[in-house]
Scaffold this motif. Structure first.
Motif, mmCIF file in Angstrom:
data_model
loop_
_atom_site.group_PDB
_atom_site.id
_atom_site.type_symbol
_atom_site.label_atom_id
_atom_site.label_comp_id
_atom_site.label_asym_id
_atom_site.label_seq_id
_atom_site.Cartn_x
_atom_site.Cartn_y
_atom_site.Cartn_z
ATOM 1 N N ALA A 281 16.054 167.607 2.533
ATOM 2 C CA ALA A 281 16.635 166.325 2.942
ATOM 3 C C ALA A 281 17.711 166.593 3.985
ATOM 4 O O ALA A 281 18.208 167.712 4.122
ATOM 5 C CB ALA A 281 17.217 165.592 1.736
ATOM 6 N N GLY A 282 18.079 165.551 4.693
ATOM 7 C CA GLY A 282 19.119 165.713 5.704
ATOM 8 C C GLY A 282 19.010 164.634 6.755
ATOM 9 O O GLY A 282 17.945 164.059 6.969
ATOM 10 N N SER A 283 20.111 164.362 7.415
ATOM 11 C CA SER A 283 20.128 163.329 8.443
ATOM 12 C C SER A 283 19.375 163.798 9.686
ATOM 13 O O SER A 283 18.953 164.958 9.778
ATOM 14 C CB SER A 283 21.571 162.966 8.804
ATOM 15 O OG SER A 283 22.281 164.126 9.218
ATOM 16 N N SER A 456 24.573 170.107 8.766
ATOM 17 C CA SER A 456 24.999 170.298 10.148
ATOM 18 C C SER A 456 23.928 169.793 11.113
ATOM 19 O O SER A 456 22.768 170.185 11.039
ATOM 20 C CB SER A 456 25.292 171.781 10.418
ATOM 21 O OG SER A 456 24.153 172.569 10.153
ATOM 22 N N VAL A 457 24.321 168.910 12.020
ATOM 23 C CA VAL A 457 23.417 168.349 13.027
ATOM 24 C C VAL A 457 23.327 169.312 14.199
ATOM 25 O O VAL A 457 24.344 169.727 14.764
ATOM 26 C CB VAL A 457 23.906 166.962 13.489
ATOM 27 C CG1 VAL A 457 23.037 166.431 14.629
ATOM 28 C CG2 VAL A 457 23.903 165.987 12.322
ATOM 29 N N LEU A 464 25.400 163.865 16.596
ATOM 30 C CA LEU A 464 26.351 163.994 15.485
ATOM 31 C C LEU A 464 27.262 162.774 15.418
ATOM 32 O O LEU A 464 27.507 162.213 14.346
ATOM 33 C CB LEU A 464 27.178 165.271 15.657
ATOM 34 C CG LEU A 464 28.257 165.528 14.614
ATOM 35 C CD1 LEU A 464 27.652 165.633 13.225
ATOM 36 C CD2 LEU A 464 29.035 166.796 14.956
ATOM 37 N N ALA A 465 27.760 162.327 16.592
ATOM 38 C CA ALA A 465 28.631 161.153 16.617
ATOM 39 C C ALA A 465 27.867 159.898 16.188
ATOM 40 O O ALA A 465 28.404 159.054 15.475
ATOM 41 C CB ALA A 465 29.207 160.964 18.011
ATOM 42 N N GLY A 466 26.592 159.790 16.601
ATOM 43 C CA GLY A 466 25.794 158.644 16.199
ATOM 44 C C GLY A 466 25.570 158.585 14.703
ATOM 45 O O GLY A 466 25.588 157.513 14.106
ATOM 46 N N GLU A 467 25.359 159.751 14.088
ATOM 47 C CA GLU A 467 25.164 159.806 12.633
ATOM 48 C C GLU A 467 26.432 159.415 11.892
ATOM 49 O O GLU A 467 26.393 158.754 10.849
ATOM 50 C CB GLU A 467 24.727 161.227 12.233
ATOM 51 C CG GLU A 467 24.381 161.387 10.777
ATOM 52 C CD GLU A 467 23.113 160.630 10.407
ATOM 53 O OE1 GLU A 467 23.038 160.159 9.254
ATOM 54 O OE2 GLU A 467 22.219 160.498 11.260
ATOM 55 N N GLU A 468 27.589 159.794 12.435
ATOM 56 C CA GLU A 468 28.853 159.537 11.746
ATOM 57 C C GLU A 468 29.408 158.134 12.021
ATOM 58 O O GLU A 468 30.002 157.515 11.140
ATOM 59 C CB GLU A 468 29.898 160.575 12.189
ATOM 60 C CG GLU A 468 29.572 161.996 11.717
ATOM 61 C CD GLU A 468 30.585 163.001 12.240
ATOM 62 O OE1 GLU A 468 31.391 162.626 13.138
ATOM 63 O OE2 GLU A 468 30.575 164.139 11.758
ATOM 64 N N LEU A 469 29.199 157.624 13.229
ATOM 65 C CA LEU A 469 29.862 156.380 13.630
ATOM 66 C C LEU A 469 29.018 155.135 13.471
ATOM 67 O O LEU A 469 29.543 154.034 13.354
ATOM 68 C CB LEU A 469 30.305 156.481 15.094
ATOM 69 C CG LEU A 469 31.269 157.638 15.431
ATOM 70 C CD1 LEU A 469 31.568 157.659 16.912
ATOM 71 C CD2 LEU A 469 32.562 157.499 14.613
ATOM 72 N N MET A 470 27.691 155.253 13.465
ATOM 73 C CA MET A 470 26.841 154.065 13.418
ATOM 74 C C MET A 470 26.466 153.708 11.970
ATOM 75 O O MET A 470 26.380 154.568 11.114
ATOM 76 C CB MET A 470 25.570 154.293 14.241
ATOM 77 C CG MET A 470 25.851 154.476 15.723
ATOM 78 S SD MET A 470 26.570 153.023 16.493
ATOM 79 C CE MET A 470 25.184 151.903 16.469
#
Length: 470
Positions: A281-283, A456-457, A464-470
Motif C-alpha cells: 500500500a502507499g500513496s 516516501s514519494v 509530494l506537495a500534492g499528496e500532502e496539501l490536496m
C-alpha cells in the motif's frame, strides 16, 4: 442514523444493495430476524440476467433464498424460516414482507426506494414490540429514512477494521538509542542469534510486543536502519526473526535500489520464495508498481523462476467513461495500462544518455512474449501456474472480486496486490470495506504473506506537495 428505545427483539429490513454487496448478509444478524420485502425480490429479479458481476451475485442470492424456502412448508414461511448455522444450529429467522395494499408515503414518488421505505414504516407500526431497522448501503436512502424517523444503519459487518483503526502498516520501528544494541533495548526479551543456510535468524523469548504479526518488518529506523528483519514465527512468548537482504548497496533488483527501510522490505517480500502473497500500500508515487515490475522481470527473465507475468487492474475511470473500445483484450485494456508502460520506460532507460530501449520493437517483442495484460473480468475459471500475477489498484476491487483473483493461483505462483485505500473510485467501497483492506487483515497471520505500507514519494517534490496539501 435514528435511534429509538432499545427493545429485546430486532427486525432488520435488508435493501437490495446489501445483498448484492454481501450475498451472505442473511447470516450476519445472529439471533435477530431478517426481513426481505417483495420490492427487494423484484429488484434482484431485474439484476439476475447477464454476465456482469452484479448479475452473478443476484443469482447467487436467489439460489440461497430458494434453498431456504425449499426446505420448509408454506406455514413455516409465514411464521419465519430458521436461518441455519454451519454447525447445524439455527440463528434467527428469515421473513418475507408482502403488503397487497400499501399506502405510499405522502409527497414521495413511487420509486423502489420509496416503496421500501413505506414497507418499513408499515412494519414498524405493526410491530411496536420490536425495533425495526432498515439496513442499506444507499446514503440517500439513509437520509430519507432519518427524515422519516425510521431507524436506519449502514451494513458494516464486512469491514476489515473499524473506523477508529487504520489498516496494518506491516512495519514496527524501534529507534535505537545512542550507544544501544538495537531494538532489543526496548523489549523484555532474551535474544539468541543463529546462522542457517547463509541466513541470520534471531530467536526471541520473553514478552513479545503487542501488535506483532507474521510477515512484519522490525527495524530500528525509517532511514539508514542498521537492523531490519522479518517476523517468520510468532507465539505468545517467543518469536523468530530473519535478517533481511540489503538492496540499497547490492546490485539491487533489476537495477532498482531501495532508498529507505520500507522500500527495502518491499523488495525483500517481492524476491522472497517463501512469500506467496505480497500486499503493498502507499500513496501515489511511492514506487509500488516500479519495484514490483523490477522484481517480476528479475525473477522471470533472469532467474527463470516464473514463466510469465500477468498484469491486471480494475478498468475504472476517474471521470467519465470513454465508451466501448475496439481491438483485442490487451488493446481494450491499454488505456488503463499507462502505469505499466510508464514504469517500463523508466526501468529500461539508460542512465548515461537517458535513452530507453522500451521504444525498440525487439525489446517490446521479448518482454511482450512473457507479459500478459488481462482484464479481471475474464480471469474467472483460470488456473495460473508458474506466474507472477500483479493486481494493480486493488483498492477498487470488492473482497469477493479479489478472492476470485487470489484463487486463480496454481503451482509456483506469486500474487502481488498494489493499492492506495485513500483513492477508491468504486461506489459503496470504503477504506475499511474494500478488497485491499480485507486481504491485508485476513492474511496478517498467514506465514506465506507479507504487507508493507510505503511512505516516501519518489516522483517529485510537486507530487509530494500534492499528496500532502490536496
Amino acid at each position: 442514523m435514528v435511534r429509538l428505545d432499545k427493545k429485546a427483539k430486532r427486525l432488520y429490513v435488508l435493501d437490495t444493495n446489501v445483498l448484492i454487496h454481501d450475498p451472505a448478509a442473511l447470516y450476519q444478524f445472529e439471533e435477530h430476524e431478517v426481513v426481505i420485502p417483495m420490492t427487494v425480490l423484484e429488484e434482484l429479479d431485474k439484476h439476475k440476467n447477464g454476465l456482469r458481476e452484479i448479475a452473478r451475485t443476484a443469482r447467487q442470492v436467489s439460489r440461497t433464498l430458494s434453498d431456504l424456502t425449499n426446505q420448509v412448508t408454506f406455514d413455516e414461511i409465514q411464521r419465519g424460516i430458521p436461518i441455519p448455522r454451519a454447525d447445524g444450529t439455527t440463528l434467527g429467522k428469515l421473513r418475507f414482507l408482502c403488503y397487497p395494499e400499501l399506502e405510499p408515503l405522502e409527497n414521495l414518488a413511487e420509486s423502489p426506494d420509496n416503496v421500501l421505505l413505506a414497507e418499513t414504516c408499515r412494519l414498524r407500526d405493526e410491530r411496536p414490540d420490536a425495533s425495526v431497522i432498515l439496513v442499506t448501503k444507499d446514503i440517500n436512502l439513509r437520509v430519507k429514512a432519518a427524515a422519516l424517523h425510521v431507524p436506519v444503519e449502514d451494513y458494516l459487518t464486512d469491514r476489515a477494521f473499524s473506523d477508529s483503526d487504520v489498516m496494518l502498516e506491516g512495519v514496527r520501528i524501534y529507534p535505537d538509542a545512542e550507544g544501544g544494541s538495537g531494538p532489543w533495548d526496548q523489549m523484555d526479551v532474551n535474544v539468541e542469534v543463529e546462522r542457517v543456510d547463509h541466513h541470520t535468524f534471531y530467536r526471541l523469548e520473553g514478552k513479545i510486543p503487542n501488535g506483532w504479526h507474521l510477515g512484519m518488518l522490525v527495524s530500528d529506523s525509517e532511514n539508514g536502519a542498521s537492523f531490519e528483519a522479518i517476523v517468520r514465527e510468532l507465539g505468545p512468548n517467543q518469536a523468530r526473526l530473519q535478517l533481511l537482504t540489503n538492496y540499497r548497496h547490492k546490485d539491487g533488483v533489476w537495477g532498482v535500489h531501495a532508498h529507505d527501510s520500507r522500500q527495502n522490505f518491499a523488495l525483500n517480500l517481492l524476491m522472497d520464495d517463501d512469500i506467496d502473497l505480497v500486499t503493498i500500500a502507499g500513496s501515489a508515487g511511492t514506487g509500488k508498481t516500479f519495484m514490483t515490475l523490477a522484481a517480476a522481470f528479475q525473477q522471470t527473465l533472469d532467474a527463470k523462476r516464473f514463466e510469465r507475468i500477468v498484469f491486471t487492474r480494475a478498468p475504472i475511470s476517474m471521470s467519465e467513461d470513454i465508451g466501448f473500445l475496439p481491438g483485442t483484450e490487451e488493446e481494450k485494456m491499454s488505456p488503463w495500462m499507462g502505469a505499466f508502460h510508464d514504469n517500463m520506460d523508466n526501468l529500461l532507460r539508460d542512465e548515461h544518455d537517458g535513452s530507453t530501449s522500451w521504444s525498440q520493437d525487439a525489446t517490446r517483442s521479448l518482454i511482450g512474449s512473457r507479459v500478459q495484460i488481462r482484464a479481471p473480468g475474464f480471469m474467472r475459471g483460470r488456473t495460473l501456474n508458474d506466474t507472477f500475477l500483479i493486481i494493480d489498484e486493488a483498492q477498487n476491487f470488492t473482497p469477493k472480486q479479489l478472492k476470485t483473483l487470489l484463487t486463480r493461483a496454481g503451482r509456483n505462483t506469486k500474487i502481488v496486490c498494489l493499492g492506495n485505500v485513500g483513492q477508491i473510485d468504486t461506489p459503496y467501497l470504503t477504506a475499511n470495506t474494500c478488497g485491499m483492506a480485507a486481504v491485508v487483515e485476513r492474511f496478517s497471520n498467514w506465514p506465506h504473506a507479507g504487507h508493507v505500507t510505503l511512505r516516501s514519494v519518489e516522483r517529485s517534490r510537486l507530487a509530494l506537495a500534492g499528496e500532502e496539501l490536496m
